[in-house]
Scaffold this motif. Structure first.
Motif, mmCIF file in Angstrom:
data_model
loop_
_atom_site.group_PDB
_atom_site.id
_atom_site.type_symbol
_atom_site.label_atom_id
_atom_site.label_comp_id
_atom_site.label_asym_id
_atom_site.label_seq_id
_atom_site.Cartn_x
_atom_site.Cartn_y
_atom_site.Cartn_z
ATOM 1 N N TYR A 1 0.826 -1.197 0.000
ATOM 2 C CA TYR A 1 0.000 0.000 0.000
ATOM 3 C C TYR A 1 0.869 1.259 0.000
ATOM 4 O O TYR A 1 1.539 1.565 0.975
ATOM 5 N N VAL B 1 -0.791 -0.724 -4.546
ATOM 6 C CA VAL B 1 -1.935 0.162 -4.348
ATOM 7 C C VAL B 1 -1.417 1.593 -4.223
ATOM 8 O O VAL B 1 -0.746 1.930 -3.248
ATOM 9 N N THR C 1 -6.833 -1.616 -6.720
ATOM 10 C CA THR C 1 -7.559 -0.701 -5.851
ATOM 11 C C THR C 1 -7.387 -1.126 -4.402
ATOM 12 O O THR C 1 -7.067 -2.286 -4.102
#
Length: 429
Positions: A340, A374, A392
């Protein structure tokens, strides 16, 4: 002499906003860049980089005829050089002797490019972040290319001798995502090679700078920018080293820092997966390369911060091992890892020198299973990356087996995230 026409050499993250600010003050600005795509994009009134509010300023400047982009320099009254200053070798801290050498070839090429169009009374300013002495070196290159003009040198400065062309250094000191505002509001350090050079540089920047223009000499101006980012790098290194110590001692580093910072004279920064960007991860090396025997603390900080990504990768390897032990019917190919954040700092799209991106790439290279990246601030990965794909947040959260938080983007905050295989390098989950 007034500055009717200003030329900016290098139309990247600093050069283009600077050119746009001069043009917004109704100055004729000629932007120069070797990238034809960038030149064509700007001449359409569009921008090839991401920076809030810059697109509107560039569009207005081009539409009104105050800004144009070209691939070769044209005559002007002032030239600002804002080209890259990379290193001749890849940054590598595995060996104490591995100190990268600054590559000033871009500055040299820019100097040689503008030399034919220089005239008496012109001003040349080096904005590129540079090792100490680079401005003097630039003046020497210009003097060699134009023996018919006189340029300042250190001995001329002490003698107070007038020269045909004025030369100064003025480092940029802006934050990506806030460049337009900070170019106007921030103080500027002006390092002229003579008092006349400094005065003329101040006159130029006061076209749009509302902050104070503080005068010093060229070498001190060069060192000022390097010092600012080296100081930050040392402070981050302390936090990163502390996080590794706390992990070994089973202490929550985030709680520890919060408690320590309650002391009125303590302000420990937050640790992370490394240090990135085009300044903090790079500028200290300019000092180390110039004074390797003296810059002991600065060099050590660089090694600490450059080693942190590998520590994060090792934590991911341990998580993979733990997951497979808990799920004996699965193999490494069955394990999906979500990373992330790919940018070098929160809430921007800038991937330059990003430890998060490099960590994700290395994980994708070593892992047999699927790796998801991400990054809410970009729509496409660079073409050079094909070992993992963008995903996503919702998809990654629901499908990945191992979750690695690398950048604390606003989209990732205030999220309830529970997983037995969660590595949070920013302390928000």
């Amino acid at each position: 002499m007034s500055f009717n026409t200003i030329s900016v050499i290098g139309l990247g993250y600093i050069g283009l906003p600077t050119a746009a600010m001069f043009a917004s003050r109704k100055k004729n600005v000629i932007g120069v860049d070797v990238n034809q795509h960038a030149v064509d994009t700007i001449n359409r009134g569009e921008i090839h980089i991401v920076e809030p509010d810059l697109d509107m300023i560039v569009h207005a400047a081009v539409t009104e005829g105050y800004l144009k982009a070209v691939t070769s320099p044209e005559p002007a009254d002032a030239f600002l050089i804002a080209v890259p200053t990379p290193f001749k070798s890849t940054l590598n801290t595995k060996s104490d002797s591995a100190i990268p050498e600054p590559d000033l070839s871009y500055i040299k090429k820019a100097s040689e490019a503008i030399a034919p169009v220089l005239k008496k009374g012109d001003l040349v300013i080096l904005e590129s972040t540079s090792p100490v002495g680079a401005t003097e070196q630039m003046a020497e290159w210009l003097a060699a290319a134009r023996p018919d003009l006189s340029f300042p040198s250190p001995n001329k400065e002490s003698a107070g001798e007038e020269t045909d062309v004025n030369v100064a250094h003025c480092p940029e000191r802006v934050l990506p995502g806030h460049v337009v505002r900070e170019l106007v509001e921030n103080d500027r350090v002006i390092g002229g090679m003579t008092a006349k050079c400094s005065a003329r540089a101040v006159e130029l920047y006061k076209t749009f700078v509302q902050g104070e223009c503080v005068i010093t000499n060229a070498r001190t101006a060069e060192m000022a920018k390097l010092t600012e980012n080296s100081c930050r790098d040392v402070q981050i290194a302390f936090a990163n080293e502390l996080s590794i110590i706390c992990d070994k001692l089973n202490i929550d580093v985030w709680e520890l820092i919060s408690l320590a910072n309650r002391h009125p004279r303590i302000n420990i920064l937050q640790p992370g997966p490394g240090v990135g960007g085009h300044c903090i991860a790079v500028d200290p090396w300019f000092i180390v390369s110039k004074t390797p025997d003296e810059a002991q603390l600065i060099h050590t900080a660089r090694k600490v911060n450059d080693a942190k990504p590998q520590w994060v990768i090792n934590k991911v390897k341990l998580a993979i091992t733990d997951f497979l032990q808990a799920n004996p019917t699965k193999t490494a190919k069955d394990v999906t890892i979500a990373c992330y954040g790919l940018a070098f700092k929160p809430d921007i799209d800038d991937l330059r020198e990003s430890p998060a991106l490099n960590i994700t790439k290395q994980i994708a290279d070593l892992h047999a299973g699927k790796v998801m990246g991400v990054e809410p601030n970009i729509s496409d990965l660079p073409k050079s990356i094909n070992t993992f794909q963008l995903s996503t947040f919702v998809t990654a959260k629901s499908t990945a087996d191992i979750h690695l938080l690398l950048v604390d983007h606003k989209e990732f905050k205030d999220v309830v995230f529970k997983s037995d295989y969660l590595i949070d390098t920013k302390g928000i989950w």
